[in-house]
Design a protein around this motif. Structure first.
Motif, PDB file in Angstrom:
ATOM      1  N   THR A 148       0.828  -1.207   0.000  1.00 18.97           N
ATOM      2  CA  THR A 148       0.000   0.000   0.000  1.00 18.97           C
ATOM      3  C   THR A 148       0.861   1.256   0.000  1.00 18.97           C
ATOM      4  O   THR A 148       0.613   2.202  -0.763  1.00 18.97           O
ATOM      5  N   ASN A 149       1.875   1.273   0.844  1.00 24.24           N
ATOM      6  CA  ASN A 149       2.730   2.460   0.933  1.00 24.24           C
ATOM      7  C   ASN A 149       3.495   2.722  -0.365  1.00 24.24           C
ATOM      8  O   ASN A 149       3.682   3.874  -0.756  1.00 24.24           O
ATOM      9  N   VAL A 150       3.921   1.657  -1.018  1.00 24.16           N
ATOM     10  CA  VAL A 150       4.592   1.823  -2.306  1.00 24.16           C
ATOM     11  C   VAL A 150       3.628   2.473  -3.309  1.00 24.16           C
ATOM     12  O   VAL A 150       4.014   3.379  -4.062  1.00 24.16           O
ATOM     13  N   LEU A 151       2.370   2.024  -3.313  1.00 21.99           N
ATOM     14  CA  LEU A 151       1.386   2.589  -4.233  1.00 21.99           C
ATOM     15  C   LEU A 151       1.049   4.031  -3.878  1.00 21.99           C
ATOM     16  O   LEU A 151       0.851   4.870  -4.767  1.00 21.99           O
ATOM     17  N   ILE A 152       0.988   4.347  -2.586  1.00 20.74           N
ATOM     18  CA  ILE A 152       0.738   5.733  -2.178  1.00 20.74           C
ATOM     19  C   ILE A 152       1.862   6.634  -2.681  1.00 20.74           C
ATOM     20  O   ILE A 152       1.620   7.734  -3.198  1.00 20.74           O
ATOM     21  N   ASP A 153       3.114   6.174  -2.545  1.00 19.82           N
ATOM     22  CA  ASP A 153       4.241   6.944  -3.064  1.00 19.82           C
ATOM     23  C   ASP A 153       4.152   7.096  -4.579  1.00 19.82           C
ATOM     24  O   ASP A 153       4.483   8.155  -5.124  1.00 19.82           O
ATOM     25  N   ARG A 154       3.693   6.042  -5.244  1.00 19.75           N
ATOM     26  CA  ARG A 154       3.661   6.059  -6.711  1.00 19.75           C
ATOM     27  C   ARG A 154       2.584   7.015  -7.235  1.00 19.75           C
ATOM     28  O   ARG A 154       2.827   7.764  -8.177  1.00 19.75           O
ATOM     29  N   VAL A 155       1.400   7.005  -6.629  1.00 22.52           N
ATOM     30  CA  VAL A 155       0.314   7.858  -7.153  1.00 22.52           C
ATOM     31  C   VAL A 155       0.289   9.229  -6.492  1.00 22.52           C
ATOM     32  O   VAL A 155      -0.245  10.185  -7.071  1.00 22.52           O
ATOM     33  N   ARG A 173     -10.437  11.345   3.474  1.00 20.95           N
ATOM     34  CA  ARG A 173      -9.075  11.865   3.380  1.00 20.95           C
ATOM     35  C   ARG A 173      -8.048  10.759   3.654  1.00 20.95           C
ATOM     36  O   ARG A 173      -8.175   9.965   4.589  1.00 20.95           O
ATOM     37  N   LEU A 174      -7.023  10.746   2.797  1.00 20.46           N
ATOM     38  CA  LEU A 174      -5.828   9.938   3.037  1.00 20.46           C
ATOM     39  C   LEU A 174      -4.792  10.871   3.642  1.00 20.46           C
ATOM     40  O   LEU A 174      -4.254  11.742   2.953  1.00 20.46           O
ATOM     41  N   ARG A 175      -4.513  10.699   4.930  1.00 19.15           N
ATOM     42  CA  ARG A 175      -3.646  11.643   5.640  1.00 19.15           C
ATOM     43  C   ARG A 175      -2.320  11.046   6.087  1.00 19.15           C
ATOM     44  O   ARG A 175      -1.440  11.769   6.539  1.00 19.15           O
ATOM     45  N   ARG A 176      -2.214   9.740   6.005  1.00 17.70           N
ATOM     46  CA  ARG A 176      -0.961   9.110   6.436  1.00 17.70           C
ATOM     47  C   ARG A 176      -0.781   7.784   5.722  1.00 17.70           C
ATOM     48  O   ARG A 176      -1.736   7.196   5.217  1.00 17.70           O
ATOM     49  N   LYS A 177       0.455   7.328   5.689  1.00 20.49           N
ATOM     50  CA  LYS A 177       0.744   6.017   5.139  1.00 20.49           C
ATOM     51  C   LYS A 177       0.451   4.960   6.208  1.00 20.49           C
ATOM     52  O   LYS A 177       0.212   5.275   7.383  1.00 20.49           O
ATOM     53  N   MET A 178       0.466   3.718   5.801  1.00 17.53           N
ATOM     54  CA  MET A 178       0.163   2.637   6.732  1.00 17.53           C
ATOM     55  C   MET A 178       1.279   2.486   7.768  1.00 17.53           C
ATOM     56  O   MET A 178       2.456   2.614   7.444  1.00 17.53           O
TER      57      MET A 178
END
Length: 314
Positions: A148-155, A173-178
């Motif tokens: 998930t965190n890799v995808l958050i960084d990617r998008v 809201r997405l406010r933090r990574k996992m």
């Protein structure tokens, strides 16, 4: 006009009016009966709400006729892993825009690994290469936090929230990574409401975000088998595109249940739970009650006659 002709015209108008009344009464009988079923479902959910030692919010949408049921549905709840639905949607949106390809490769990096990553932590850093779609499948199926965190960084976290803004979903809201416990302690929680998550899923389901092929693939990934509470007591062969979420005192599950001829959306969010298991059971009970109603309507005639395999002809 001759008197006989006037009488004939009057009789014709009377017959037409009578037929229209009968048709209207017949066509409205099914919605009226179905409304009784909705009332009984609402009573069952109210019973769950009354007996739960915690807070529950519910949003249900009949994707066939648009009927909705909302309970505390505009309140904001911590999402835990359910927020990954929004991350997945932005991944597919960027694929449609040509900003990335789902087949793009990522090389596992030890710096990206966090807790609760059952698959990623078993891969070989610097060697294993997997596609973005593979990461998405890990994110959904086993809720892998590193993926998930890799995808958050990617998008881009900001792009996820900007996308939500375009849909008017200002409370999601997405406010933090996992596993960013520092951010969580500072109050930067990933949040949504039952009504907004329902709206997000409906918009995706109706093809308003992605083209048909990407919409189909989005829901294929989201329906990957997983341990969750919406499907727990439903038939094993039922297609359910959902994502649960779990934190201390929090249990959520949101998804589309693809009942044949009567698909619907169900979002149940619980918080302030004294026992998390109670929240899980509440979600499963609401899910079962909703499925029983939609399945019955889907298989019934306009008069409520349900015909199942092996049913008697009497």
């Amino acid at each position: 006009m001759p008197r006989a002709t006037k009488i004939a015209v009057a009789l014709s108008a009377f017959v037409f009016l009578a037929a229209a009344i009968v048709f209207a009464q017949g066509s409205s009988s099914s919605p009226e009966k179905q409304q009784v079923l909705w009332q009984k479902l609402e009573a069952s959910i109210a019973d769950v709400d009354r007996n739960l030692d915690g807070v529950v919010g519910v949003a249900i949408l009949d994707l066939t006729d648009g009927h909705k049921y909302l309970l505390h549905a505009n309140d904001i709840y911590p999402q835990a892993s359910s927020i990954k639905i929004a991350v997945l949607a932005e991944l597919y949106r960027q694929a449609q825009q040509g900003k990335l390809k789902l087949s793009d490769l990522y090389t596992v990096n030890s710096a990206d690994l966090v807790q609760d990553s059952d698959i990623m932590n078993g891969l070989t850093p610097g060697v294993t290469r997997i596609t973005l779609r593979d990461l998405a499948t890990m994110m959904v199926a086993v809720s892998d936090n590193s993926a998930t965190n890799v995808l958050i960084d990617r998008v881009g976290m900001e792009n996820v929230n900007a996308f939500l803004d375009t849909l008017g979903l200002t409370h999601t809201r997405l406010r933090r990574k996992m596993m960013d416990l520092k951010a969580a302690a500072e109050g930067r929680e990933n949040v949504s409401t039952p009504a907004e998550m329902m709206s997000l899923l409906e918009t995706l389901y109706r093809g308003k975000v992605l083209n048909k092929d990407l919409t189909d693939d989005f829901f294929k990934v989201l329906s990957t088998h997983k341990d969750s509470w919406i499907p727990r007591d439903l038939p094993d062969d039922m297609k359910i595109a959902n994502k649960p979420g779990a934190l201390e005192g929090v249990r959520n599950d949101s998804g589309v249940i693809f009942v044949e001829k009567r698909p619907y959306i169900l979002c149940v969010m619980t918080t302030y739970l004294r026992r998390e298991r109670d929240g899980e059971e509440a979600i499963s009970r609401i899910s079962l009650e909703a499925w029983r109603m939609f399945d019955r309507i889907a298989r019934a005639s306009e008069y409520g006659r349900v015909i199942s395999p092996g049913n008697s002809s009497r």
